[in-house]
Write a protein that holds these residues in place. Structure first.
Motif, PDB file in Angstrom:
ATOM      1  N   LEU A 231       0.769  -1.194  -0.110  1.00 29.54           N
ATOM      2  CA  LEU A 231      -0.131   0.005   0.176  1.00 29.54           C
ATOM      3  C   LEU A 231       0.804   1.386   0.069  1.00 29.54           C
ATOM      4  CD1 LEU A 231      -2.713  -0.896   2.473  1.00 29.54           C
ATOM      5  CD2 LEU A 231      -2.765  -1.100   0.240  1.00 29.54           C
ATOM      6  N   PHE A 232       0.506   2.050  -0.939  1.00 25.71           N
ATOM      7  CA  PHE A 232       1.307   3.333  -1.063  1.00 25.71           C
ATOM      8  C   PHE A 232       1.049   4.290   0.202  1.00 25.71           C
ATOM      9  CE2 PHE A 232       1.502   8.000  -1.946  1.00 25.71           C
ATOM     10  CZ  PHE A 232       2.726   8.055  -2.223  1.00 25.71           C
TER      11      PHE A 232
ATOM     12  N   LYS B 117      -4.586  17.494  -4.409  1.00 29.41           N
ATOM     13  CA  LYS B 117      -5.996  16.709  -4.067  1.00 29.41           C
ATOM     14  C   LYS B 117      -5.989  15.397  -4.569  1.00 29.41           C
ATOM     15  CE  LYS B 117     -10.950  17.262  -4.557  1.00 29.41           C
ATOM     16  NZ  LYS B 117     -11.713  16.704  -5.915  1.00 29.41           N
ATOM     17  N   GLN B 118      -5.358  15.002  -5.734  1.00 29.60           N
ATOM     18  CA  GLN B 118      -5.084  13.594  -6.338  1.00 29.60           C
ATOM     19  C   GLN B 118      -4.423  12.763  -5.482  1.00 29.60           C
ATOM     20  OE1 GLN B 118      -4.087  14.759 -10.226  1.00 29.60           O
ATOM     21  NE2 GLN B 118      -5.832  14.110 -11.261  1.00 29.60           N
ATOM     22  N   LEU B 119      -3.271  13.447  -5.013  1.00 30.15           N
ATOM     23  CA  LEU B 119      -2.322  12.633  -4.085  1.00 30.15           C
ATOM     24  C   LEU B 119      -3.243  12.081  -2.712  1.00 30.15           C
ATOM     25  CD1 LEU B 119       0.388  11.448  -3.647  1.00 30.15           C
ATOM     26  CD2 LEU B 119       1.252  13.738  -2.900  1.00 30.15           C
ATOM     27  N   GLU B 120      -3.531  13.222  -2.214  1.00 22.58           N
ATOM     28  CA  GLU B 120      -4.109  12.962  -0.773  1.00 22.58           C
ATOM     29  C   GLU B 120      -5.249  11.841  -1.132  1.00 22.58           C
ATOM     30  OE1 GLU B 120      -4.747  12.982   2.905  1.00 22.58           O
ATOM     31  OE2 GLU B 120      -3.241  14.390   1.800  1.00 22.58           O
ATOM     32  N   GLU B 121      -6.066  11.771  -2.373  1.00 24.82           N
ATOM     33  CA  GLU B 121      -7.266  10.951  -2.512  1.00 24.82           C
ATOM     34  C   GLU B 121      -6.478   9.455  -2.715  1.00 24.82           C
ATOM     35  OE1 GLU B 121      -9.091  12.234  -6.223  1.00 24.82           O
ATOM     36  OE2 GLU B 121     -10.275  13.912  -4.732  1.00 24.82           O
ATOM     37  N   GLN B 122      -5.338   9.550  -3.418  1.00 30.37           N
ATOM     38  CA  GLN B 122      -4.631   7.999  -3.455  1.00 30.37           C
ATOM     39  C   GLN B 122      -4.422   7.581  -2.148  1.00 30.37           C
ATOM     40  OE1 GLN B 122      -4.525   6.340  -5.929  1.00 30.37           O
ATOM     41  NE2 GLN B 122      -5.199   7.724  -7.372  1.00 30.37           N
TER      42      GLN B 122
ATOM     43  N   GLU C 129      -5.922   8.472   0.828  1.00 32.29           N
ATOM     44  CA  GLU C 129      -6.768   8.104   1.614  1.00 32.29           C
ATOM     45  C   GLU C 129      -7.672   6.824   0.982  1.00 32.29           C
ATOM     46  OE1 GLU C 129      -9.616  11.574   1.248  1.00 32.29           O
ATOM     47  OE2 GLU C 129      -8.259  12.751   2.313  1.00 32.29           O
ATOM     48  N   LYS C 130      -7.595   6.555  -0.129  1.00 28.56           N
ATOM     49  CA  LYS C 130      -8.114   5.409  -0.708  1.00 28.56           C
ATOM     50  C   LYS C 130      -7.276   4.006  -0.360  1.00 28.56           C
ATOM     51  CE  LYS C 130      -8.476   6.329  -5.405  1.00 28.56           C
ATOM     52  NZ  LYS C 130      -8.976   6.427  -6.434  1.00 28.56           N
ATOM     53  N   LYS C 131      -6.022   4.337   0.223  1.00 26.21           N
ATOM     54  CA  LYS C 131      -5.172   3.219   0.394  1.00 26.21           C
ATOM     55  C   LYS C 131      -4.806   2.293  -0.711  1.00 26.21           C
ATOM     56  CE  LYS C 131      -6.461   3.064   5.414  1.00 26.21           C
ATOM     57  NZ  LYS C 131      -6.174   4.131   5.964  1.00 26.21           N
ATOM     58  N   VAL C 132      -4.644   2.952  -1.672  1.00 27.10           N
ATOM     59  CA  VAL C 132      -4.063   2.229  -2.985  1.00 27.10           C
ATOM     60  C   VAL C 132      -2.868   1.393  -2.826  1.00 27.10           C
ATOM     61  CG1 VAL C 132      -5.690   3.560  -4.656  1.00 27.10           C
ATOM     62  CG2 VAL C 132      -3.352   4.079  -4.257  1.00 27.10           C
TER      63      VAL C 132
END
Length: 116
Positions: free
Chosen positions: A10-11, A45-50, A52-55
């Motif tokens: 996980l990133f 925003k996209q980095l934060e979303e990644q 938060e999504k635990k990709v």
């Protein structure tokens, strides 16, 4: 370690370790984020979303808006391998990121890290 296992790391679990590494050497989370965004094309925003999504790393790089065309200028040895010679595209991208983070931690100037 099997390649498939590396893909599934996980990133979001490694990101705090990246922060620790650069901050321990007197650098900042902001500098880390600049480098990650430079490499992948993510916005803040996209980095934060990644995160938060635990990709996993496979998804993180697959969903990256655009890998920086200058990423191929990242050369050198990381974890005993020359990054420019790694054949697996995903592993190479992961090692590009590792190499950039090492350069931050070693105090290299941002202009050089970002291959300007």
């Amino acid at each position: 370690m099997k390649t498939e296992r590396i893909y599934k790391i996980l990133f979001s679990s490694v990101y705090p370790l990246y922060i620790q590494k650069v901050e321990k050497k007197g650098r900042t989370k902001e500098e880390l984020d600049i480098v990650i965004k430079w490499l992948t094309g993510y916005s803040d925003k996209q980095l934060e979303e990644q995160i938060e999504k635990k990709v996993d790393f496979q998804t993180f790089f697959a969903e990256a808006p655009e890998m920086n065309p200058n990423a191929s200028k990242i050369t050198g040895v990381i974890c005993g391998y020359r990054v420019e010679e790694i054949e697996d595209p995903l592993i190479q991208k992961m090692r590009y990121l590792d190499k950039l983070i090492d350069e931050i931690a070693k105090g290299r100037k941002m202009e050089k890290i970002l291959r300007e």
